[in-house]
Design a protein around this motif. Structure first.
Motif, mmCIF file in Angstrom:
data_model
loop_
_atom_site.group_PDB
_atom_site.id
_atom_site.type_symbol
_atom_site.label_atom_id
_atom_site.label_comp_id
_atom_site.label_asym_id
_atom_site.label_seq_id
_atom_site.Cartn_x
_atom_site.Cartn_y
_atom_site.Cartn_z
ATOM 1 N N MET A 33 5.170 5.997 -15.278
ATOM 2 C CA MET A 33 5.847 4.722 -15.529
ATOM 3 C C MET A 33 5.066 3.647 -14.797
ATOM 4 O O MET A 33 4.596 3.878 -13.677
ATOM 5 C CB MET A 33 7.302 4.767 -15.049
ATOM 6 N N SER A 34 4.923 2.497 -15.426
ATOM 7 C CA SER A 34 4.055 1.464 -14.855
ATOM 8 C C SER A 34 4.638 0.081 -15.077
ATOM 9 O O SER A 34 5.492 -0.123 -15.946
ATOM 10 C CB SER A 34 2.665 1.516 -15.509
ATOM 11 N N TRP A 35 4.133 -0.835 -14.266
ATOM 12 C CA TRP A 35 4.415 -2.259 -14.449
ATOM 13 C C TRP A 35 3.088 -2.981 -14.685
ATOM 14 O O TRP A 35 2.118 -2.767 -13.941
ATOM 15 C CB TRP A 35 5.108 -2.847 -13.231
ATOM 16 N N VAL A 47 -0.202 -3.636 -12.628
ATOM 17 C CA VAL A 47 0.244 -4.010 -11.296
ATOM 18 C C VAL A 47 0.464 -2.762 -10.439
ATOM 19 O O VAL A 47 -0.012 -2.675 -9.313
ATOM 20 C CB VAL A 47 1.550 -4.823 -11.364
ATOM 21 N N ALA A 48 1.192 -1.805 -10.992
ATOM 22 C CA ALA A 48 1.495 -0.583 -10.246
ATOM 23 C C ALA A 48 1.920 0.506 -11.220
ATOM 24 O O ALA A 48 2.467 0.219 -12.280
ATOM 25 C CB ALA A 48 2.602 -0.827 -9.217
ATOM 26 N N GLY A 49 1.654 1.744 -10.828
ATOM 27 C CA GLY A 49 2.063 2.876 -11.646
ATOM 28 C C GLY A 49 2.578 3.998 -10.753
ATOM 29 O O GLY A 49 2.237 4.071 -9.574
ATOM 30 N N ILE A 50 3.396 4.862 -11.339
ATOM 31 C CA ILE A 50 3.936 5.988 -10.582
ATOM 32 C C ILE A 50 4.051 7.183 -11.510
ATOM 33 O O ILE A 50 4.498 7.068 -12.644
ATOM 34 C CB ILE A 50 5.306 5.625 -9.952
ATOM 35 N N THR A 51 3.595 8.335 -11.011
ATOM 36 C CA THR A 51 3.629 9.545 -11.820
ATOM 37 C C THR A 51 5.035 10.152 -11.810
ATOM 38 O O THR A 51 5.913 9.734 -11.039
ATOM 39 C CB THR A 51 2.643 10.581 -11.278
ATOM 40 N N GLY A 53 5.785 12.833 -10.572
ATOM 41 C CA GLY A 53 5.967 13.451 -9.268
ATOM 42 C C GLY A 53 6.132 12.466 -8.124
ATOM 43 O O GLY A 53 6.368 12.868 -6.985
ATOM 44 N N GLY A 54 5.983 11.170 -8.429
ATOM 45 C CA GLY A 54 6.211 10.153 -7.411
ATOM 46 C C GLY A 54 4.968 9.579 -6.756
ATOM 47 O O GLY A 54 5.081 8.755 -5.839
ATOM 48 N N SER A 55 3.786 9.954 -7.200
ATOM 49 C CA SER A 55 2.560 9.377 -6.655
ATOM 50 C C SER A 55 2.346 7.992 -7.245
ATOM 51 O O SER A 55 2.392 7.820 -8.463
ATOM 52 C CB SER A 55 1.363 10.276 -6.967
ATOM 53 N N ALA A 56 2.097 7.020 -6.356
ATOM 54 C CA ALA A 56 1.987 5.627 -6.789
ATOM 55 C C ALA A 56 0.577 5.089 -6.595
ATOM 56 O O ALA A 56 -0.155 5.538 -5.710
ATOM 57 C CB ALA A 56 2.981 4.767 -6.020
ATOM 58 N N ASN A 57 0.225 4.124 -7.423
ATOM 59 C CA ASN A 57 -1.033 3.404 -7.257
ATOM 60 C C ASN A 57 -0.764 1.929 -7.534
ATOM 61 O O ASN A 57 0.156 1.586 -8.277
ATOM 62 C CB ASN A 57 -2.118 3.943 -8.179
ATOM 63 N N TYR A 58 -1.562 1.075 -6.912
ATOM 64 C CA TYR A 58 -1.334 -0.372 -6.972
ATOM 65 C C TYR A 58 -2.627 -1.124 -7.234
ATOM 66 O O TYR A 58 -3.707 -0.694 -6.823
ATOM 67 C CB TYR A 58 -0.747 -0.867 -5.643
ATOM 68 N N ALA A 59 -2.493 -2.271 -7.873
ATOM 69 C CA ALA A 59 -3.605 -3.202 -7.950
ATOM 70 C C ALA A 59 -3.889 -3.709 -6.538
ATOM 71 O O ALA A 59 -2.974 -3.873 -5.719
ATOM 72 C CB ALA A 59 -3.257 -4.364 -8.868
ATOM 73 N N GLU A 60 -5.142 -3.982 -6.281
ATOM 74 C CA GLU A 60 -5.529 -4.425 -4.942
ATOM 75 C C GLU A 60 -4.797 -5.703 -4.544
ATOM 76 O O GLU A 60 -4.438 -5.895 -3.383
ATOM 77 C CB GLU A 60 -7.041 -4.649 -4.899
ATOM 78 N N SER A 61 -4.530 -6.553 -5.516
ATOM 79 C CA SER A 61 -3.916 -7.847 -5.228
ATOM 80 C C SER A 61 -2.466 -7.746 -4.755
ATOM 81 O O SER A 61 -1.938 -8.686 -4.165
ATOM 82 C CB SER A 61 -3.977 -8.750 -6.465
ATOM 83 N N VAL A 77 12.617 2.787 -13.620
ATOM 84 C CA VAL A 77 11.539 2.471 -12.697
ATOM 85 C C VAL A 77 11.825 1.104 -12.083
ATOM 86 O O VAL A 77 12.375 0.223 -12.749
ATOM 87 C CB VAL A 77 10.170 2.501 -13.397
ATOM 88 N N TYR A 78 11.465 0.957 -10.821
ATOM 89 C CA TYR A 78 11.718 -0.269 -10.081
ATOM 90 C C TYR A 78 10.404 -0.835 -9.546
ATOM 91 O O TYR A 78 9.445 -0.103 -9.315
ATOM 92 C CB TYR A 78 12.661 -0.015 -8.899
ATOM 93 N N LEU A 79 10.385 -2.128 -9.330
ATOM 94 C CA LEU A 79 9.267 -2.776 -8.654
ATOM 95 C C LEU A 79 9.840 -3.758 -7.640
ATOM 96 O O LEU A 79 10.392 -4.790 -8.021
ATOM 97 C CB LEU A 79 8.348 -3.497 -9.636
#
Length: 116
Positions: A33-35, A47-51, A53-61, A77-79
């Protein structure tokens, strides 16, 4: 399948907002799930994504200011956006891919406006 996004609004610089996106419809499983966001005159960006399983990644900004999370039971999903800046202004879209498929879906977008 529908994605319903909510939580956008107008906030002053330094403020916070929390976006939500709920998935509904006949699905067996939700993968990542992503934003994304799209500022006026610019391309849509992740902007951000989450698998699942709960692993998240983010844009550097947004690293260190935004937090993505998900509630699998609620299919949501929340942001959490803290320390908002005028450059964070744009339409925020949620995105996911689901089973059976996989098939990709986009939410309708929610406007975030940050005033200086």
């Amino acid at each position: 399948v529908q994605l319903q996004a909510s939580g956008g609004g107008l906030v002053q610089a330094g403020g916070s907002l929390r976006l939500s996106c709920a998935v509904s419809g006949p699905i067996l499983w939700i993968n990542a799930m992503s934003w994304y966001r799209q500022a006026p005159g610019k391309q849509r960006e992740l902007v951000a994504g989450i698998t699942s399983g709960g692993s998240a990644n983010y844009a550097e900004s947004v690293q260190g200011r935004f937090t993505i999370s998900r509630d699998n039971a609620k299919k949501t999903v929340y942001l959490q956006m803290d320390g908002l800046q005028p450059e964070d202004t744009g339409v925020y879209y949620c995105h996911t891919d689901v089973l059976p498929g996989p098939v990709n879906y986009w939410g309708q977008g929610t406007q975030v406006t940050v005033s200086s």
